[in-house]
Scaffold this active site. Structure first.
Site, short mmCIF file in Angstrom:
data_model
loop_
_atom_site.label_atom_id
_atom_site.label_comp_id
_atom_site.label_asym_id
_atom_site.label_seq_id
_atom_site.Cartn_x
_atom_site.Cartn_y
_atom_site.Cartn_z
N HIS A 1 -59.02 142.33 -126.09
CA HIS A 1 -57.53 142.61 -127.10
C HIS A 1 -57.41 142.06 -128.67
CE1 HIS A 1 -56.35 140.34 -123.23
NE2 HIS A 1 -55.59 139.79 -124.28
N ARG B 1 -68.49 117.48 -116.40
CA ARG B 1 -69.95 116.57 -116.01
C ARG B 1 -70.85 116.37 -117.06
NH1 ARG B 1 -70.57 117.10 -110.39
NH2 ARG B 1 -69.74 114.37 -110.24
N ALA C 1 -67.38 128.50 -110.36
CA ALA C 1 -66.39 130.06 -109.97
C ALA C 1 -65.00 129.99 -110.16
CB ALA C 1 -66.57 129.97 -108.23
#
Length: 253
Positions: free
Chosen positions: A142, A212, A189
């Protein structure tokens, strides 16, 4: 209660329990047949007309929202989970997006259930990319340039997205327009990825940042905290490892 009545009611109870178990087994078997019949493959595309669907690729049933499939190219040996959205454009419409694919998915890609891939600009996903459940990849978003107009009524902005081969996208991660991920990138996640991510990096957070990296001279920095996994046992078939060179496509595919 007389002993013969106890025996009678025990028999009735046992029969009812047997019927419940039998009904459950029948329902599960029937649903398995429906899932197998409703799965989409190159040989059984159903009503979906993808620009390309490679050998060994399977879209689990029930499928999610799918449209603009002439501009969706799926590689070989891909696993597309249940309720996965694959759309070119924001709504089904008679629009010509040109001669080239808008969504291009490589070989051996796994897309977890309830994930969404929504494109107006090109999205390229390399080989052997693994996506957990509920991953969202989009090349359109958007816009809110006009402060006086409802955001949902403003024309969205778009930018190409590229996800390098061998990458891993964790559950609930989001890849935004313009993102370019290198090879073997791990997205933690719940991360929200934008911008360019180099090869062999681990990113986390919203917005995602590199936590990392691996380099030939230094290895992983900061060092990994978990030991290397054990090697695969002997006898694991190639289809369980998604080892594409170990799988032979049928003649003519």
């Amino acid at each position: 209660m007389p002993e013969n009545e106890n025996v009678f009611f025990s028999l009735l109870s046992g029969a009812a329990a047997w019927r419940r178990r039998a009904t459950t087994r029948l329902v599960h078997r029937a649903w398995q047949r429906v899932q197998n019949a409703g799965a989409v493959t190159a040989e059984r595309p159903g009503l979906l007309r993808f620009g390309r669907i490679g050998w060994g690729t399977r879209l689990a049933f029930p499928q999610g929202t799918v449209f603009g499939e002439p501009w969706i190219h799926l590689g070989a040996c891909c696993i597309i989970g249940e309720q996965v959205t694959l759309t070119v454009g924001l709504a089904p419409a008679d629009i010509d997006y040109g001669p080239d694919p808008v969504i291009r998915i490589g070989d051996g890609v796994v897309i977890g259930r309830d994930s969404h891939i929504v494109a107006m600009a090109p999205i390229v996903i390399g080989d052997k990319v693994y996506c957990g459940p509920n991953v969202y990849v989009t090349s359109t978003n958007h816009s809110y340039h006009d402060p006086d107009q409802a955001i949902g009524e403003q024309w969205p902005s778009s930018a190409p997205v590229e996800i390098g081969s061998g990458s891993w996208l964790g559950v609930d991660s989001v890849v935004l327009p313009g993102a370019r991920l290198g090879r073997n990138v791990v997205v933690a996640a719940g991360s929200v990825v934008r911008g360019e991510i180099p090869d062999h990096a681990v990113v986390a957070g919203a917005p995602a940042r590199i936590v990392r990296r691996w380099a030939p001279d230094t290895g992983w920095q900061p060092p990994l905290r978990t030991p290397a996994p054990s090697p695969l046992p002997d006898g694991v078939p190639p289809e369980q490892r998604l080892d594409l060179p170990g799988l032979e496509a049928p003649a003519g595919t």
